[in-house]
Design a protein around this motif. Sequence first.
Motif, mmCIF file in Angstrom:
data_model
loop_
_atom_site.group_PDB
_atom_site.id
_atom_site.type_symbol
_atom_site.label_atom_id
_atom_site.label_comp_id
_atom_site.label_asym_id
_atom_site.label_seq_id
_atom_site.Cartn_x
_atom_site.Cartn_y
_atom_site.Cartn_z
ATOM 1 N N ARG A 1 0.840 -1.206 0.000
ATOM 2 C CA ARG A 1 0.000 0.000 0.000
ATOM 3 C C ARG A 1 0.878 1.259 0.000
ATOM 4 N NH1 ARG A 1 -2.930 -3.296 3.785
ATOM 5 N NH2 ARG A 1 -4.892 -4.016 2.855
ATOM 6 N N GLU A 2 1.971 1.234 0.738
ATOM 7 C CA GLU A 2 2.891 2.376 0.708
ATOM 8 C C GLU A 2 3.492 2.554 -0.691
ATOM 9 O OE1 GLU A 2 5.793 1.751 3.694
ATOM 10 O OE2 GLU A 2 4.400 2.003 5.399
ATOM 11 N N LEU A 3 3.808 1.446 -1.328
ATOM 12 C CA LEU A 3 4.342 1.525 -2.688
ATOM 13 C C LEU A 3 3.292 2.076 -3.653
ATOM 14 C CD1 LEU A 3 6.318 -1.844 -2.853
ATOM 15 C CD2 LEU A 3 7.276 0.469 -2.813
ATOM 16 N N ILE A 4 2.042 1.689 -3.451
ATOM 17 C CA ILE A 4 0.972 2.225 -4.304
ATOM 18 C C ILE A 4 0.854 3.730 -4.136
ATOM 19 C CG2 ILE A 4 -1.526 2.250 -4.643
ATOM 20 C CD1 ILE A 4 -1.534 -0.749 -3.990
ATOM 21 N N ALA A 5 0.892 4.212 -2.883
ATOM 22 C CA ALA A 5 0.829 5.659 -2.646
ATOM 23 C C ALA A 5 2.023 6.367 -3.284
ATOM 24 C CB ALA A 5 0.786 5.933 -1.141
ATOM 25 N N GLU A 6 3.191 5.751 -3.190
ATOM 26 C CA GLU A 6 4.385 6.348 -3.791
ATOM 27 C C GLU A 6 4.254 6.410 -5.313
ATOM 28 O OE1 GLU A 6 9.171 5.343 -4.242
ATOM 29 O OE2 GLU A 6 7.952 4.317 -2.736
ATOM 30 N N MET A 7 3.760 5.334 -5.917
ATOM 31 C CA MET A 7 3.588 5.316 -7.381
ATOM 32 C C MET A 7 2.539 6.334 -7.829
ATOM 33 S SD MET A 7 5.819 3.162 -8.457
ATOM 34 C CE MET A 7 6.823 3.789 -7.094
ATOM 35 N N ASP A 8 1.454 6.460 -7.067
ATOM 36 C CA ASP A 8 0.432 7.450 -7.423
ATOM 37 C C ASP A 8 1.008 8.869 -7.367
ATOM 38 O OD1 ASP A 8 -1.390 5.443 -7.811
ATOM 39 O OD2 ASP A 8 -2.342 5.658 -5.833
ATOM 40 N N ALA A 9 1.836 9.139 -6.369
ATOM 41 C CA ALA A 9 2.469 10.463 -6.281
ATOM 42 C C ALA A 9 3.377 10.705 -7.475
ATOM 43 C CB ALA A 9 3.255 10.580 -4.978
ATOM 44 N N GLN A 10 4.122 9.698 -7.886
ATOM 45 C CA GLN A 10 4.994 9.848 -9.049
ATOM 46 C C GLN A 10 4.183 10.056 -10.325
ATOM 47 O OE1 GLN A 10 7.952 6.780 -9.469
ATOM 48 N NE2 GLN A 10 8.686 6.979 -7.357
#
Length: 240
Positions: free
Chosen positions: A117-126
Amino acid sequence: MRSSIHSRRTEHKALGLVLALALGTPLPAVAADATAAAAESQARERFSEGNLAYDLGEFDRALKSFSEAYRLKPLPAFLFNIAQCHRQLKNPSRAAFFYRRYLSLSEGEPANADVVRELIAEMDAQVRVQEAQRRERERFARDRELQRAREQAALAEARANEARLAANSSSAPGRDGASQALAIQVPDASVETEAGASKPWTRRWYVWAGVGAAALLAGGAVWLATAPEPRDTTLGTVGR
């Protein structure tokens, strides 16, 4: 001869049927299990190739191997590996997609769910950053095209002005015409001056005219100085 071959084939079929009945498994199920085992073996090979390529930083090759492994045996864990490859390849949108598919298709919640989930949030920000950068590039490209169009328009206007000035100078008398007219008039005055200068001053009419006028003035002045007193011009009366 043919009968013996046919009898052997019949015996083999019968032996296979007896073996299947003895194992309690239908023949199609045995074939399906063999196919599944072969697919699983190939999936393991692709998985090993993907891990090796990922460790070497060959993320394109690793992505291909993990994708082939998932086609052979669709395990959700392969989706996580595919997402990891997209993250390394700077494809945040695709990475977020496969992370979400991994969470959605996993049985229950996987152990690394919080990390995913943290990786998903990071990818969405990118993704948002890339979208903003894309819009900025598009705006810069539009401004550059607009500036180029303005420069071309200014250049075209300058060339049009030069053409109009050239046309006006060729159709109307300008500075060159005035210079030619002046050049025509100047030689006449210079010729007259040179012609007058070639004559001696004693032969110039205006010199003698001036001398004559001076003599008349001088004579008049002498006569006024020596003339007698004025006399009475009246005749008187006859009867006197």
